[in-house]
Design an enzyme around this catalytic site. Sequence first.
Site, PDB file in Angstrom:
ATOM      1  N   GLY A  90       0.871  -1.179   0.000  1.00  0.00           N
ATOM      2  CA  GLY A  90       0.000   0.000   0.000  1.00  0.00           C
ATOM      3  C   GLY A  90       0.901   1.219   0.000  1.00  0.00           C
ATOM      4  N   SER A 122       6.120  -5.381  -0.922  1.00  0.00           N
ATOM      5  CA  SER A 122       6.143  -3.943  -1.228  1.00  0.00           C
ATOM      6  C   SER A 122       6.349  -3.112   0.049  1.00  0.00           C
ATOM      7  CB  SER A 122       4.849  -3.597  -1.969  1.00  0.00           C
ATOM      8  OG  SER A 122       4.918  -2.325  -2.542  1.00  0.00           O
ATOM      9  N   ALA A 123       5.387  -2.301   0.471  1.00  0.00           N
ATOM     10  CA  ALA A 123       5.549  -1.518   1.708  1.00  0.00           C
ATOM     11  C   ALA A 123       5.893  -2.420   2.890  1.00  0.00           C
ATOM     12  CB  ALA A 123       4.277  -0.726   2.004  1.00  0.00           C
ATOM     13  N   HIS A 159       9.517  -2.774  -6.155  1.00  0.00           N
ATOM     14  CA  HIS A 159       9.082  -2.425  -7.519  1.00  0.00           C
ATOM     15  C   HIS A 159      10.210  -1.727  -8.281  1.00  0.00           C
ATOM     16  CE1 HIS A 159       4.866  -3.243  -6.384  1.00  0.00           C
ATOM     17  NE2 HIS A 159       5.074  -2.525  -5.311  1.00  0.00           N
ATOM     18  N   GLU A 194      10.081  -6.519  -9.609  1.00  0.00           N
ATOM     19  CA  GLU A 194       8.856  -7.305  -9.444  1.00  0.00           C
ATOM     20  C   GLU A 194       9.110  -8.736  -9.894  1.00  0.00           C
ATOM     21  OE1 GLU A 194       5.644  -5.265 -11.393  1.00  0.00           O
ATOM     22  OE2 GLU A 194       5.642  -3.650  -9.910  1.00  0.00           O
TER      23      GLU A 194
END
Lengths: 230, 230
Positions: A90, A122-123, A159, A194
Amino acid sequence: MKKLLLASTSTLFGANYLDYLLDDLAVFFKDIKTITFIPFARPGGIPHDTYTKIAATAFAKIDKEVVGLHSFSNKEEGIANAEAFFCGGGNTFLLVEQLYSFSILEVLKAKIESGTPYMGTSAGSNIAGISMQTTNDMPIVYPPSFKTMQLVPFNINAHYLDPIPNSTHNGETRETRIKEFHCFNNTPVVGLREGSYLLVTNSQIRLMGTHTARIFKANQRAYETSEIEF
Amino acid sequence: MKKLLLASTSTLFGANYLDYLLDDLAVFFKDIKTITFIPFARPGGIPHDTYTKIAATAFAKIDKEVVGLHSFSNKEEGIANAEAFFCGGGNTFLLVEQLYSFSILEVLKAKIESGTPYMGTSAGSNIAGISMQTTNDMPIVYPPSFKTMQLVPFNINAHYLDPIPNSTHNGETRETRIKEFHCFNNTPVVGLREGSYLLVTNSQIRLMGTHTARIFKANQRAYETSEIEF
């Protein structure tokens, strides 16, 4: 006994949530029945319950149950009793702000350092690093600090994107941004594309997935590697 | 009598620094002899003196002199005596952190509100908004606040980029990021494409350059416009 799985992204193009990771997650979470999901990075659009259900649907495929940390009125207790963690992606500013506002960043860190498996995408991967200062996210909220869990001795750039050839856009490339970070910080940065993820067992770090990683260190040229060593 | 020129970028692809703006800058800075340049957004690679020379070379083409604000040991005095300002781009976190650490953000704001012309590009435009929270930059330093000069009643997203058609990348689009900002903030956002700039005279705002702007408001669909009204 520290055990981490840190992925660049939750989802590959055209695939379902976590699909590309499920085989490895079955091994990573082998002895785990219930995974405690940390939904706090998600800025809106969907409530924490819905986000937790998305994670639960994916983990049901490998026979794991998922419980959302938001559902515990006492979050410290939710962390203390967890068998394992998954922190979804997020916005990193929001995630870090929430962890500080619930006063659980240090609690979570200690629980993971005592051996509770932690998976991030990710986060959720960014916060395993030294600081959140190599996030790509927009500063939509103001966290009281950029310091994160420091479970690994570097920062992650999730990413990670190579420069776009022949771009006419004047915004900075990802590599330029990370170089700018190194004008003020000495923390090494792992650019994780990714499809890539890191498997951390104590101080051993293995790069998994389909790509090499791009390593950035202060005062050095960036380089590609398939072996992460610091 | 507030007078601002807020540009998305300093430089268009394949062109020289500020070239596309020079005709309008000659008009904007018509009665000005010396422009005070604010170089603090630049994270490294080049010293403030070099950055100031780049600006000076461009402004020499329209017969303006440039002095760097960094060259004043008393920055407040440098601001007080300025005829006009140009704040160049770089990293918005760094620029804002520097303005706070020199305690000059409010001083600069007051001087501009009293009628001293201000021109910004990229990070220099971002700080004219309500907050720096719609920057695209990496949080390479931790500023004491995200609040900026609030010279206009909105935020700017410089280097605004439309979603890339058929992208297989899973990172958020610019539009998604700004929507996430609006989950926590009500400030309208002007997405300013490279080649566009805003001319502000008191409360009148004109969009200049080759593109429409994309306007984002909380709880509304984003829309294109060539007339900025708030």
